[in-house]
Design a protein around this motif. Structure first.
Motif, mmCIF file in Angstrom:
data_model
loop_
_atom_site.group_PDB
_atom_site.id
_atom_site.type_symbol
_atom_site.label_atom_id
_atom_site.label_comp_id
_atom_site.label_asym_id
_atom_site.label_seq_id
_atom_site.Cartn_x
_atom_site.Cartn_y
_atom_site.Cartn_z
ATOM 1 N N GLY A 81 2.049 -25.834 52.408
ATOM 2 C CA GLY A 81 1.252 -24.976 51.707
ATOM 3 C C GLY A 81 -0.121 -25.467 52.352
ATOM 4 N N PRO A 82 -0.965 -26.119 51.149
ATOM 5 C CA PRO A 82 -0.627 -26.049 49.872
ATOM 6 C C PRO A 82 -0.499 -25.040 48.970
ATOM 7 N N GLY A 83 0.478 -25.163 47.934
ATOM 8 C CA GLY A 83 0.474 -24.049 47.143
ATOM 9 C C GLY A 83 1.981 -23.374 47.363
ATOM 10 N N VAL A 84 2.981 -23.934 48.121
ATOM 11 C CA VAL A 84 4.374 -23.646 47.876
ATOM 12 C C VAL A 84 4.963 -24.281 46.921
ATOM 13 N N PRO A 85 5.697 -23.713 46.059
ATOM 14 C CA PRO A 85 6.651 -24.343 44.895
ATOM 15 C C PRO A 85 7.748 -25.131 45.548
ATOM 16 N N MET A 86 8.521 -26.075 44.988
ATOM 17 C CA MET A 86 9.463 -26.544 45.566
ATOM 18 C C MET A 86 10.833 -26.254 44.615
ATOM 19 N N ILE A 87 10.608 -26.115 43.494
ATOM 20 C CA ILE A 87 11.894 -25.913 42.570
ATOM 21 C C ILE A 87 12.459 -24.596 42.875
ATOM 22 N N SER A 88 12.001 -23.334 43.334
ATOM 23 C CA SER A 88 12.682 -22.134 43.715
ATOM 24 C C SER A 88 13.071 -22.037 45.039
ATOM 25 N N TYR A 332 -3.858 -22.572 47.189
ATOM 26 C CA TYR A 332 -3.884 -22.906 48.580
ATOM 27 C C TYR A 332 -5.653 -23.036 49.171
ATOM 28 N N ILE A 333 -6.336 -22.157 48.526
ATOM 29 C CA ILE A 333 -7.468 -22.106 48.693
ATOM 30 C C ILE A 333 -8.383 -23.418 47.891
ATOM 31 N N THR A 334 -8.038 -23.722 46.801
ATOM 32 C CA THR A 334 -8.593 -24.744 45.800
ATOM 33 C C THR A 334 -8.373 -25.872 46.528
ATOM 34 N N VAL A 335 -7.148 -26.381 46.864
ATOM 35 C CA VAL A 335 -6.882 -27.549 47.399
ATOM 36 C C VAL A 335 -7.705 -27.855 48.644
ATOM 37 N N ALA A 336 -7.320 -26.827 49.749
ATOM 38 C CA ALA A 336 -7.991 -26.891 50.895
ATOM 39 C C ALA A 336 -9.574 -27.070 50.784
ATOM 40 N N CYS A 337 -10.091 -26.397 50.213
ATOM 41 C CA CYS A 337 -11.614 -26.307 50.060
ATOM 42 C C CYS A 337 -11.987 -27.614 49.097
#
Length: 489
Positions: A81-88, A332-337
């Motif tokens: 991702g960031p932002g991709v879930p794992m459990i699903s 995605y936006i938050t972690v990248a920024c």
């Protein structure tokens, strides 16, 4: 990017580990054929020292190995991702790690802000951000920051890996084997730095380092290299001509953007073309070598466009914008920024940031392959000036600012040699940061090589996890070239 699709069809055993006693299965707990699955949550502070900002419940699902003996180890994958879930993606994780699941457990954790771990919503739509112009992306970032306010400080790579370790501790696991894919290769070294005694070994595929080039010039070079490689290996086109065609089309779109009625209206500018070529077109390449992919169509589409026929270019645009978003776009936006190195001072006001950014571009003219500096950086969803309106976190130490050495555990780093998202150059850079790392470039695969169907790469990974040594890499030389549409003059 996630794992290749697969189906899961039977239920497993579930334990609620917050209480330490058996509990009813959470509705989100996945089922994996042939394996018990243990699910639960761990409550974590959103921001350390800020009780007023509340907590986040981090969800996990441990897929138990099928053998009768105690687990030989625990894999801890993260799909990026960031932002991709794992459990699903439990079924896909079980497919990729099928061999290892005979004697290893696989621990799936939804990073905070994704999936069942308090999915983040800062008011930005996935298509709005993915397909919008750069101006629209910048405005979306600013809107996301305002919506989150102080809560934005809770969504960093460091906070995420500390959650992972809290789950590890709750389950009584001594050490884990982090298995990072794409952004996971950025995230898991943060885990290794912060919790070195809890790492047995690491697998990093589709990799890049914390101090990667913030202008992403290796990615631009990798676009040209991918075109040259697919042409040379398929004999369907001339690589140098394909690169020059890309340069000509990018130059034309810089002045005359092309509207395309895709999933939603897309304005195909040089920047949008750059994004679609280096991100979308090199993803999942090699997963089905005989099937025609957007990358395989690209040389012919570019050649026709140079001669005035944009039909192939329009089709390429539609194909590369038709895929659903995998990431929670707010996270995605938050972690990248928060975490990626900016091209300006975080302390500067917006006008000064824009000046500093432009100065960096002016100093780097001619280093972006077939694209202009502004065109290629404008195509980076998580780079360029996408985050220029993000205020940042006071006192936050980004991963590239951390000098803690990496632990001396065995590390396997894999890259696809057609990948322009995390090219070979970036994987080699990351491997060099570990005392005991082996780098393997996998021909005829893109982002990420684990998806190739022969079992060569997953076999290399399984052997490494069990022995700490990299063996059996000769099979990568036999991976077939991808299908490429013939270019006609």
């Amino acid at each position: 990017m996630g794992f290749a699709a697969a189906a899961a069809v039977t239920a497993g055993l579930v334990t609620g580990c917050d209480s330490g006693t058996p509990a009813a299965s959470p509705s989100w707990c996945p089922t994996v054929e042939g394996h018990a699955v243990e699910c639960g949550t761990v409550s974590r502070p959103l921001v350390e020292g800020r009780a007023d900002l509340g907590t986040v419940d981090v969800g996990y699902a441990r897929i138990k190995h099928s053998g009768g003996q105690p687990a030989a180890g625990t894999l801890l994958p993260n799909p990026g991702g960031p932002g991709v879930p794992m459990i699903s993606h439990a079924a896909e994780a079980a497919q990729v790690t099928a061999d290892l699941l005979t004697d290893h457990d696989v621990l799936l954790i939804d990073p905070r802000g994704t999936g069942v771990s308090g999915a983040l919503d800062c008011g930005v739509g996935a298509d709005e951000y993915q397909l919008g112009t750069r101006e629209q992306q910048r405005d979306a970032v600013g809107r996301c920051a305002k919506a989150l306010g102080d809560r934005a400080a809770g969504y960093t790579s460091a906070a995420t890996v500390d959650d992972f370790d809290a789950v590890r501790a709750r389950l009584g696991i001594d050490k884990v084997i982090p298995y990072g894919i794409s952004y996971g290769t950025y995230l898991m070294p943060v885990y290794a730095q912060r919790h070195p005694d809890r790492v047995a070994a690491m697998v990093l595929t589709g990799a890049y380092a914390h101090d990667h080039d913030p202008l992403q010039r290796p990615n631009a070079a990798a676009v040209s290299l991918a075109l040259q490689r697919i042409c040379e290996r398929s004999h369907a086109c001339d690589g140098n001509t394909a690169v020059e065609d890309l340069r000509a089309v990018a130059t034309r779109l810089r002045e005359h953007p092309l509207p395309v009625a895709a999933k939603s209206e897309v304005l195909l500018t040089e920047a949008k073309l750059a994004s679609l070529v280096f991100e979308a077109a090199t993803s999942n390449v090699g997963a089905a070598p005989q099937a025609m992919t957007p990358l395989g169509l690209l040389p012919a589409a570019l050649h026709d466009a140079v001669r005035g026929d944009d039909r192939g270019l329009i089709e390429f645009t539609k194909l590369t914008t038709d895929e659903p978003a995998y990431e929670n776009i707010g996270l995605y936006i938050t972690v990248a920024c928060n975490d990626y190195p900016p091209l300006w001072s975080r302390e500067a006001a917006l006008p000064q940031r824009e000046q500093q950014f432009q100065q960096r571009l002016d100093q780097a003219v001619g280093e972006f392959g077939a694209f202009s500096a502004a065109g290629f950086t404008g195509g980076q969803r998580d780079g360029g000036d996408a985050c220029i309106q993000w205020p940042g976190i006071a006192g936050h130490q980004r991963p590239d600012q951390v000098s803690t050495p990496m632990p001396g555990v065995p590390v396997l780093v894999l890259s696809g040699d057609l990948d322009a998202i995390t090219p070979d150059a970036n994987g080699k850079q990351l491997a060099a940061e570990f005392p005991h790392a082996t780098f393997v470039s996998v021909p005829n695969t893109g982002h990420v090589p684990d998806l190739e169907p022969t079992g060569c790469v997953t076999g290399i990974v399984a052997g490494f996890v069990r022995t700490g040594e990299v063996r059996g890499t000769d099979c990568v030389a036999s991976l077939p070239p991808i299908a490429v549409a013939s270019v006609t003059n």
